[in-house]
Structures are given as structure tokens and as C-alpha cells.
Design an enzyme around this catalytic site. Structure first.
Site, PDB file in Angstrom:
ATOM      1  N   ARG A  15       1.008  -1.305   0.271  1.00 10.93           N
ATOM      2  CA  ARG A  15      -0.012  -0.328  -0.088  1.00 10.93           C
ATOM      3  C   ARG A  15       0.885   1.716   0.092  1.00 10.93           C
ATOM      4  O   ARG A  15       1.669   1.465   0.749  1.00 10.93           O
ATOM      5  CB  ARG A  15      -0.550  -0.272   1.696  1.00 10.93           C
ATOM      6  N   LYS A  75       1.968   1.791   7.374  1.00 18.35           N
ATOM      7  CA  LYS A  75       1.872   1.098   8.441  1.00 18.35           C
ATOM      8  C   LYS A  75       3.190   1.388   9.202  1.00 18.35           C
ATOM      9  O   LYS A  75       3.738   3.043   9.440  1.00 18.35           O
ATOM     10  CB  LYS A  75       2.811  -0.309   7.697  1.00 18.35           C
ATOM     11  N   TYR A  94      -1.396   4.006  10.864  1.00 17.81           N
ATOM     12  CA  TYR A  94      -1.399   3.158  12.026  1.00 17.81           C
ATOM     13  C   TYR A  94      -0.129   3.136  12.736  1.00 17.81           C
ATOM     14  O   TYR A  94       0.838   2.482  11.922  1.00 17.81           O
ATOM     15  CB  TYR A  94      -1.914   2.010  11.355  1.00 17.81           C
ATOM     16  N   HIS A  96      -0.238   1.025  16.422  1.00 24.06           N
ATOM     17  CA  HIS A  96      -0.371   0.301  16.968  1.00 24.06           C
ATOM     18  C   HIS A  96       0.588  -0.063  18.330  1.00 24.06           C
ATOM     19  O   HIS A  96       1.480  -1.143  18.624  1.00 24.06           O
ATOM     20  CB  HIS A  96      -0.538  -1.448  16.319  1.00 24.06           C
ATOM     21  N   GLU A 118      -5.707   4.180  14.265  1.00 25.53           N
ATOM     22  CA  GLU A 118      -5.975   3.464  14.941  1.00 25.53           C
ATOM     23  C   GLU A 118      -6.966   3.571  16.030  1.00 25.53           C
ATOM     24  O   GLU A 118      -7.693   3.505  16.300  1.00 25.53           O
ATOM     25  CB  GLU A 118      -5.775   2.243  15.223  1.00 25.53           C
ATOM     26  N   ASP A 270      -2.527  -7.343  14.588  1.00 31.33           N
ATOM     27  CA  ASP A 270      -1.857  -5.829  15.162  1.00 31.33           C
ATOM     28  C   ASP A 270      -2.064  -5.572  16.342  1.00 31.33           C
ATOM     29  O   ASP A 270      -0.560  -4.323  17.082  1.00 31.33           O
ATOM     30  CB  ASP A 270      -2.426  -4.452  14.417  1.00 31.33           C
TER      31      ASP A 270
END
Length: 366
Positions: A15, A75, A94, A96, A118, A270
Site C-alpha cells: 500500500r 504502517k 497506523y 498500534h 487506529e 496488530d
């Protein structure tokens, strides 16, 4: 503002943080956008596509980080990127954090501003930037689970939807959130028998209202989980507590109660996973077997369908990117309570309580 879109370098992550359509919305507002060369290729976007809408192409990831006020990516940064992140630089992606103490400490040390997709959360508790990837991952969980039920990859040798004269497979879904609903739609569409467990009765009522009769609901507790894992062929872990570690609903000892060749797909990986035996895998090496139970725990499932995922992600992140670019992070977050909840780490200080709780840290700065 100067916005940078680096190429993702996590294993098999295809991505990209922004589509050309998103870049156009920024450049026409007189913001500068730097895109790393070939960053969008795997998602179907060429360097020329970005140049046509006003982006400038830079040859290396180092150059993108060095020139940008804000980094927009997909990511979490991996160790090779830690030293590239500058003090006061906004990183919007993101993260996490609760599942990765090394990353958390690296971002604290960087003194950057970390805004996590998130944990961006609206007044109704919805997670608008996590939702599209949860939709993709929920649908993919059935696609991948059905594949790994095949005998050549150590599954039961079972066709999930069955055929006339042969019973369909059984799918157990832990969690009736976005992942669970999307997984149920896909499994039901294949003709599988589906059981969804959740502790939220309102969600279970919703599932009952919208799903066909071969999708059934039960309250989630240890008794019901232990009962169903003995008879279900594919188990989907779709439990989410925003920004915090996922609870372990299936423990190591429970694996011995499952049939050999049962498949687990833990979409919660994740956030540490909701299966005790979960460990993050990659698209290159997606499964492992414990007690003859197949585990599929790829940490970036939507990365396997990058065109769909990139467009879906930009659709929801772009309004926030524009807001941050127009106003700066402080004003944007102050005026938008939804975006404010995305603030995780600010210039060396953890400001999101579940992260501190995950690591046993007491101090959270407000």
C-alpha cells in the site's frame, strides 16, 4: 505545509499512504507534496500519475523524511526508519503502539508528534480511519481461511461452502465489530454455517437483524468459546479494544480441544492478537502450526490487495490530512475532538492512556 509520502518498507507491504487524487487535493491548496519514487507502483499508481497532480518525486526515503513537516504513510515505522524521524515532525499512520514497546520507545526518543489512525475516534465510539482496513481484513479473513482449510496446506481438506449432499464448514467469529460483520457476510455468502460471539448485546441484535438464518449469535464467554472451538472449522479473531492490547480469548490449552487442521485467522494481530499462540507473520510466510492447528496471523492483511486498500484508506484519511496541513497539528487537534483522540505521543510524552497501561507505565501527560 510540506507533506511526505514515503514508500512502505515493511515486509510485503504494497500500500501507499496517499493516492494521486489525494495529492491533488493538497497541491491545489498550495501545499508541497513529496512522494518517494515508485512508492505507489504496487498500488497501481505510477510516479507520472503523482507528478501530473503536482507532487515532486524524490529518489530516497531519507530525502522524503528530511524535507517533510508531516509524514503520511500506512504502517508503523520499522527500525530502519526510526533515525529518519525528526523532532517536531508529525507522523500520521497506523502505529498500534500497545503491541510494540520498542516502537513506542523509539517514537518517544524521536520527539515527534505521533497521530495514530487506529485511535482517531468520534463521539459515537466509531473509528473512521480503522474501519476501511477492518472491512478489507474481515473479508480477507474468510478468503484466506478458506484457502488454508485445503489439505495441501495442512487444513482439514474441507470446502467451506460444502456441495449438495455434503455439509458446509462452520465458521466461529470472535467479535461482532467491523471485522466480524464483514467476515460473516463473506462466510455466509459462501454458504458456511456462521456463529458470532460478542459481549455487546446490541451488536448481537444487529447481527440477527441483518444476517441470514445460517448466521447465529451467542454471548461471548469462556464456556461458549470452549464449546464452539471443538466443532468449528475456521476461527476468526476480530476483537478490538481501541489502542489497547487485545484480550486473549483462546488460550494455548484450548488448541488441544480443536480438530487437527482447524484454521485460526487472528485479525487482531496488530494489537497483540486475541489468541494466546498468535505471533505476527508476513505475506511471504503467512502460517505456522501449533498442536496441528493452522495459524494465519499476517499483520498487514490488506497489503495483499493494495489498490483496493490504498483507495479506501485515502478516502477516509484525506480530510484529516487536509485539516492538519491547513491548520497545523495543534490547532487541528484542538478543534476536532475526533482527531484529538489520535494523538498518542507528543514530543517525547505518551498522551494516550491505553499505551501506558500496556507497558505498566503510570504517567500519562495530558
Amino acid at each position: 505545509m510540506i507533506i511526505g509520502v514515503p514508500k512502505e518498507i515493511k515486509n510485503n507491504e504494497s500500500r501507499v499512504g496517499m493516492t494521486p487524487a489525494g495529492v491533488l487535493e493538497l497541491t491545489k491548496r498550495n501545499h508541497t507534496v513529496y512522494v518517494q519514487a515508485t512508492a505507489g507502483i504496487a498500488s497501481g499508481f505510477s510516479d507520472e500519475d503523482y507528478q501530473h497532480v503536482g507532487a515532486q518525486i524524490l529518489p530516497s526515503i531519507d530525502a522524503v523524511y528530511a524535507k517533510s513537516d508531516m509524514i503520511v504513510k500506512v504502517k508503523e515505522p520499522i527500525p530502519e526508519e526510526y533515525s529518519l524521524i525528526k523532532e517536531d515532525q508529525v507522523v500520521f499512520t497506523y502505529f498500534h503502539f500497545a503491541a510494540d514497546q520498542e516502537l513506542t520507545e523509539a517514537m518517544i526518543d524521536s520527539k515527534s508528534v505521533c497521530i495514530a489512525y487506529e485511535t482517531v475516534q468520534d463521539a459515537n465510539g466509531r473509528l473512521p480511519l480503522l474501519t476501511p482496513m477492518s472491512e478489507v481484513a474481515g473479508r480477507m479473513s474468510i478468503q484466506q481461511g478458506a484457502k488454508y482449510l485445503e489439505k495441501p496446506v495442512k487444513g482439514k481438506g474441507l470446502l467451506l461452502g460444502g456441495v449438495p449432499g455434503v455439509s458446509p464448514g462452520k465458521v466461529l467469529i470472535l467479535g461482532a465489530g467491523v471485522v466480524g460483520i464483514q467476515a460473516a457476510k463473506m462466510a455466509a455468502g459462501l454458504g458456511a454455517h456462521v456463529t458470532i460471539l460478542d459481549i455487546n448485546m446490541d451488536r448481537l441484535r444487529y447481527v440477527n437483524d441483518i444476517m441470514p438464518s445460517h448466521v447465529v449469535t451467542e454471548f461471548s464467554n469462556e464456556y461458549n468459546i470452549r464449546k464452539h472451538i471443538k466443532t468449528h472449522d475456521l476461527i476468526i479473531g476480530g476483537v478490538l479494544i481501541p489502542g489497547a492490547k487485545a484480550p486473549k480469548l483462546i488460550t494455548r490449552d484450548m488448541l488441544k480441544e480443536m480438530d487437527h487442521g482447524t484454521v485460526i485467522v487472528d485479525v487482531a494481530v496488530d494489537q497483540g492478537g486475541c489468541i494466546e499462540t498468535t505471533k505476527a507473520t508476513t505475506h511471504q510466510d503467512p502460517v505456522y502450526i501449533i498442536d496441528e492447528v493452522v495459524h494465519y496471523c499476517v499483520a498487514n492483511m490488506p497489503g495483499a490487495v493494495p489498490h483496493t486498500s490504498t483507495v479506501a484508506l485515502t478516502n477516509v484519511t484525506l480530510p484529516y490530512v487536509i485539516n492538519l496541513a491547513q491548520k497545523g497539528w495543534e490547532k487541528a487537534c484542538k478543534e476536532d475532538t475526533t482527531l484529538f483522540k489520535g494523538l498518542n505521543i507528543i514530543k517525547g510524552k505518551v498522551v494516550y492512556q491505553p499505551i501506558a497501561e500496556a507497558f505498566g507505565w503510570e504517567e500519562v501527560h495530558q
